[in-house]
Write a protein that holds these residues in place. Structure first.
Motif, short mmCIF file in Angstrom:
data_model
loop_
_atom_site.label_atom_id
_atom_site.label_comp_id
_atom_site.label_asym_id
_atom_site.label_seq_id
_atom_site.Cartn_x
_atom_site.Cartn_y
_atom_site.Cartn_z
N LEU A 148 0.85 -1.19 0.00
CA LEU A 148 0.00 0.00 0.00
C LEU A 148 0.89 1.24 0.00
O LEU A 148 1.84 1.33 0.77
N VAL A 149 0.57 2.20 -0.88
CA VAL A 149 1.29 3.48 -0.92
C VAL A 149 0.34 4.59 -0.51
O VAL A 149 -0.79 4.67 -1.01
N LEU A 150 0.80 5.44 0.39
CA LEU A 150 0.10 6.67 0.75
C LEU A 150 0.95 7.82 0.23
O LEU A 150 2.11 7.96 0.61
N ASN A 151 0.39 8.61 -0.65
CA ASN A 151 1.16 9.67 -1.32
C ASN A 151 0.50 11.03 -1.08
O ASN A 151 -0.73 11.16 -1.18
N GLY A 152 1.32 12.02 -0.76
CA GLY A 152 0.81 13.38 -0.64
C GLY A 152 1.90 14.38 -0.96
O GLY A 152 3.09 14.11 -0.77
N HIS A 153 1.51 15.55 -1.47
CA HIS A 153 2.52 16.55 -1.83
C HIS A 153 2.63 17.64 -0.77
O HIS A 153 1.64 18.00 -0.11
N ILE A 159 4.96 5.43 2.75
CA ILE A 159 4.48 6.81 2.81
C ILE A 159 5.39 7.65 1.91
O ILE A 159 6.61 7.60 2.05
N GLN A 160 4.79 8.40 1.01
CA GLN A 160 5.55 9.32 0.16
C GLN A 160 5.10 10.75 0.42
O GLN A 160 3.91 11.05 0.33
N ALA A 161 6.02 11.63 0.76
CA ALA A 161 5.76 13.06 0.87
C ALA A 161 6.62 13.75 -0.18
O ALA A 161 7.85 13.79 -0.05
N VAL A 162 5.98 14.24 -1.24
CA VAL A 162 6.72 14.66 -2.44
C VAL A 162 6.61 16.15 -2.69
O VAL A 162 5.74 16.85 -2.15
N VAL A 165 -2.56 2.78 -4.42
CA VAL A 165 -2.16 4.06 -3.85
C VAL A 165 -3.39 4.85 -3.44
O VAL A 165 -4.41 4.88 -4.14
N LEU A 166 -3.29 5.49 -2.28
CA LEU A 166 -4.30 6.42 -1.81
C LEU A 166 -3.65 7.80 -1.67
O LEU A 166 -2.56 7.92 -1.09
N ILE A 167 -4.34 8.82 -2.19
CA ILE A 167 -3.83 10.19 -2.13
C ILE A 167 -4.91 11.06 -1.49
O ILE A 167 -6.00 11.19 -2.04
N PRO A 168 -4.63 11.67 -0.33
CA PRO A 168 -5.66 12.47 0.36
C PRO A 168 -5.79 13.90 -0.16
O PRO A 168 -5.73 14.88 0.60
N GLU A 169 -5.98 14.04 -1.48
CA GLU A 169 -6.23 15.37 -2.05
C GLU A 169 -7.56 15.90 -1.50
O GLU A 169 -8.47 15.13 -1.17
N PRO A 170 -7.71 17.22 -1.44
CA PRO A 170 -8.86 17.82 -0.73
C PRO A 170 -10.14 17.91 -1.55
O PRO A 170 -10.75 18.97 -1.66
N PHE A 171 -10.55 16.78 -2.14
CA PHE A 171 -11.79 16.75 -2.91
C PHE A 171 -12.93 16.17 -2.10
O PHE A 171 -14.02 15.91 -2.62
N GLY A 172 -12.69 15.96 -0.81
CA GLY A 172 -13.73 15.49 0.08
C GLY A 172 -13.84 13.98 0.14
O GLY A 172 -13.12 13.24 -0.56
#
Length: 424
Positions: A98-103, A164-167, A190-197
């Motif tokens: 599992l990959v958790l990715n966020g910028h 966990i990726q912080a890019v 991959v899950l990306i917690p972008e702010p689309f709700g």
């Protein structure tokens, strides 16, 4: 809502840690990590990972390795000394990764005097957390990191492989995520917690950045007819680009984007020119962005933009002496449709339903995210699911605080159901 003992302990842990996650978000916002000034926020995240006893390593953005890859976005700045942060758990262990990715990077907040308070000084009001990056997307980064920590804090060890990726550079190129994937930090979902709700991200458009340069002829304003005004000339190109935008939206809206009246947007984001108020300007430069449909290649939309400018130069006598100069830099990112039938998406929907008692809605995005890197690099399935934000890229950007809490719990629950856990 029905949770087993392990899940309930993890959700309780999320509640106990929630204020720490908010404080972490505020620490990141204070660093104001705009392009080429990301070091401060990188330092904050690295210290936080270490404090949570999560392994951390720096993943360099090596131009020589990336520049030959089809997903690399050429940029005019140096990123040879930049890096991303990765926390890798249980490499080589049984199970799907599992990959958790966020910028971590944010866009400029200028002009700051339009904000209610300083954009790099976070504040809370009426259930919202304000500040540049609070929504897009440092609250999501905090939620995904603390979701991993919440499981450990609850007394469980994650035994399955998790990354966990912080890019950096998500807002302009996607080269940060590409660097991570090129150096082996990929996975199966991959899950990306972008702010689309709290909804399933179902598709995203392609995005192309371009730059136009127009030359004029300088002259003293005592006789402006003796000169050739580059600023006035460059504005003549906008209607031509708008006609391309209209063509894409009227004639080339494949499903599911046929549900949206105008999904492929043109934006003239930057314009500058001239050097003196009393001199006819000899140069002008314009930068823009245009969206395009999934299934259309980056090379195809680049050709379309090129043809558009060629036609303008051919038919408008203002460009007889010299054609506009077109360049492409930054995003040349193709769109794609998310596989919403994938088991990982189904598990996310199940977690959403368990927490909220209803099925999640699907969201068609008219922008792009780093999800494309995983899709096109290795056909890795995944989606975005995150907090609720307002005014992203705008004035008084803010994020709903309770939606951060929900994101934290959803990610922790997802990890507990995706990964093998062991009681300490």
């Amino acid at each position: 809502m029905s949770f087993n003992q392990c899940e309930q302990a993890i959700l309780n842990s999320c509640e106990q840690l929630f204020e720490d996650a908010l404080s972490f978000t505020e620490d990141m916002v204070q660093q104001y990590g705009v392009l080429n000034h990301e070091q401060g926020v990188l330092d904050i995240v690295e210290r936080q990972l270490c404090a949570l006893k999560l392994p951390v390593e720096r993943v360099a953005m090596k131009h020589s390795d990336m520049c030959g890859h089809a997903l690399y976005a050429p940029v005019p700045w140096d990123h040879e000394n930049k890096y991303n942060l990765v926390s890798q758990l249980n490499k080589g262990a049984p199970g799907k990764t599992l990959v958790l990715n966020g910028h971590l990077d944010v866009v400029s907040s200028d002009p700051a005097d339009m904000w209610t308070q300083a954009p790099n000084q976070p504040w809370r009001k009426d259930g919202w957390l304000y500040g540049r990056g609070a929504g897009d997307m440092q609250s999501g980064v905090a939620a995904m990191i603390f979701a991993v920590h919440a499981i450990q804090h609850a007394g469980y060890t994650i035994k399955s492989p998790l990354i966990i990726q912080a890019v950096v550079e998500e807002e302009c190129s996607g080269n940060g995520a590409l660097a991570c994937l090129q150096q082996g930090f990929g996975g199966d979902f991959v899950l990306i917690p972008e702010p689309f709700g709290p909804q399933i991200y179902a598709a995203q458009v392609g995005v192309l950045w371009f730059k136009l340069l127009v030359r004029g002829r300088p002259a003293h304003v005592l006789d402006t007819s003796a000169g050739d005004n580059a600023i006035e000339k460059i504005q003549k190109l906008i209607p031509w680009l708008k006609s391309l935008e209209a063509e894409l939206n009227e004639l080339e809206r494949p499903a599911p984007y046929d549900q949206i009246a105008q999904p492929f947007n043109l934006n003239i984001g930057k314009i500058k020119g001239g050097n003196w108020a009393s001199s006819v300007p000899a140069h002008a430069e314009m930068e823009g962005r245009i969206g395009f449909p999934p299934g259309m290649s980056a090379s195809h939309i680049m050709q379309r933009v090129n043809d558009c400018i060629e036609q303008a130069a051919l038919k408008d006598k203002a460009f007889v002496s010299q054609k506009p100069i077109l360049r492409f830099h930054g995003f040349r990112s193709e769109g794609h449709i998310v596989d919403t039938g994938h088991a990982g998406v189904g598990l996310l929907a199940n977690c959403h339903h368990t927490l909220l008692g209803k099925e999640p809605e699907h969201y068609l995005s008219t922008c792009t995210t780093d999800l494309r890197a995983f899709h096109f690099y290795s056909r890795t399935a995944g989606t975005c699911y995150g907090p609720i934000a307002k005014n992203i890229h705008g004035v008084d950007e803010c994020v709903d605080i309770e939606s951060i809490r929900h994101t934290l719990k959803t990610y922790a629950l997802f990890i507990s159901r995706w990964c093998q856990l062991e009681k300490k």
